[in-house]
Design an enzyme around this catalytic site. Sequence first.
Site, short mmCIF file in Angstrom:
data_model
loop_
_atom_site.label_atom_id
_atom_site.label_comp_id
_atom_site.label_asym_id
_atom_site.label_seq_id
_atom_site.Cartn_x
_atom_site.Cartn_y
_atom_site.Cartn_z
N GLN A 80 -14.37 54.14 15.91
CA GLN A 80 -15.52 54.89 15.41
C GLN A 80 -16.79 54.25 15.97
O GLN A 80 -16.98 53.03 15.87
CB GLN A 80 -15.49 54.83 13.87
CG GLN A 80 -16.81 54.66 13.16
CD GLN A 80 -17.48 55.99 12.90
OE1 GLN A 80 -18.02 56.58 13.81
NE2 GLN A 80 -17.42 56.44 11.67
N ARG B 105 -19.84 54.39 15.00
CA ARG B 105 -20.78 53.92 13.98
C ARG B 105 -20.34 52.55 13.46
O ARG B 105 -19.24 52.38 12.97
CB ARG B 105 -20.84 54.93 12.83
CG ARG B 105 -21.98 54.67 11.87
CD ARG B 105 -22.01 55.78 10.83
NE ARG B 105 -23.10 55.59 9.91
CZ ARG B 105 -23.29 56.32 8.81
NH1 ARG B 105 -22.44 57.29 8.54
NH2 ARG B 105 -24.30 56.10 8.01
N GLU C 97 -16.08 58.82 7.34
CA GLU C 97 -15.86 57.45 6.87
C GLU C 97 -16.85 57.06 5.77
O GLU C 97 -16.50 56.33 4.85
CB GLU C 97 -15.96 56.45 8.03
CG GLU C 97 -15.65 55.02 7.59
CD GLU C 97 -15.56 54.02 8.73
OE1 GLU C 97 -15.73 52.82 8.47
OE2 GLU C 97 -15.32 54.44 9.87
N ARG D 191 -18.11 58.97 3.45
CA ARG D 191 -17.61 59.56 2.20
C ARG D 191 -16.41 58.78 1.68
O ARG D 191 -16.25 58.57 0.48
CB ARG D 191 -17.23 61.03 2.44
CG ARG D 191 -18.41 61.99 2.40
CD ARG D 191 -18.03 63.35 2.94
NE ARG D 191 -18.06 63.37 4.39
CZ ARG D 191 -17.36 64.21 5.14
NH1 ARG D 191 -16.54 65.08 4.57
NH2 ARG D 191 -17.45 64.17 6.46
N ASN E 189 -20.94 62.17 14.44
CA ASN E 189 -22.06 61.29 14.13
C ASN E 189 -23.33 61.70 14.86
O ASN E 189 -24.43 61.62 14.31
CB ASN E 189 -21.70 59.84 14.48
CG ASN E 189 -20.86 59.19 13.40
OD1 ASN E 189 -21.33 58.91 12.32
ND2 ASN E 189 -19.59 58.97 13.70
N ARG F 196 -24.88 64.71 13.16
CA ARG F 196 -25.50 64.35 11.89
C ARG F 196 -26.65 63.36 12.09
O ARG F 196 -27.31 62.98 11.14
CB ARG F 196 -24.45 63.71 10.95
CG ARG F 196 -23.36 64.66 10.49
CD ARG F 196 -22.28 63.91 9.75
NE ARG F 196 -21.19 64.79 9.36
CZ ARG F 196 -21.10 65.38 8.18
NH1 ARG F 196 -22.05 65.21 7.29
NH2 ARG F 196 -20.08 66.16 7.90
#
Length: 293
Positions: free
Chosen positions: A48, A50, A90, A92, A124, A127
């Site tokens: 991921q 982020r 992730e 959430r 990501n 968003r």
Amino acid sequence: MPKKGLGKGLGSLFSDQDIKEVTSETKQSSDGDIKNIKISLIEPNKKQPRRHFDEEKIRALSASIKEHGLIQPIIITPSENGMYKIVAGERRWRAAKKAKLSEIPTVIRKYNEEEVAEIALIENLQRENLNPIEEAIGYNLLMEEFNLTQEMISQRVGKSRSAIANSLRLLSLENDIQKMLIAGTLSSGHARAVLSIEDREIRIALAKRIIEDNLNVRQAEALAKQLQKKQPPKKQKEKTAYDIEIEKIQNKISSSMGTKVKINHTPKKGKIEIEYYGNDDLERILEFFKLEN
């Protein structure tokens, strides 16, 4: 093999049923797509992009989940170890764990490693959850691990190739400056001004000055130009007619190839240095030579 539709957003990856809002009490949708899965069976995606999660926002979301439940399911994919890997959601999942939920609503889909990495990056980016360094790391992951070119990434995420190239350049900045970008005290625009400086110490000093004086991007660019002028010029020997001719050849090659070229020449031997910016640019240069043969 290139995937179709990834650049069109998450809506093209999942059905309307997949992404509709559901309450935490929902056990299963009519078509079986949304299921509650034990939270202990779900693990984060190590690839991921982020890397940083705002703990205050996680706590706020956790409090909301305690009161109202998890409103939107997360997207997961089965792993070989019997667990499920998070594809999207992730934050959430972290908040749900903090709220001590035993299970959460999920959408289960089968994806390969490349698709998981691409979707996580796209989700990501759409968003706007990534800081500039995380974004650059995400692009670099797609290039290094899945051999995607900048052009292919551009098509997938809906950004220009130059934007991808500029993002990747941020990874060449010193760690101190990257930390400023991660913290949000320095923007990508500021970083591009900093990148125009070659000296490491001056780069760091410029970045700190931008933050201390709260400079906007234009002011940072103007200051960078001033600093470039103040740098002590390198002592150069007087150019001979031969040097001037070599410089003309150098400029001609540089103009033809569309990148910086430097010729280091002596009467006995020499070398030609060609700059490139990432794998995609290297491929372009290699293609240039093939066309010339």
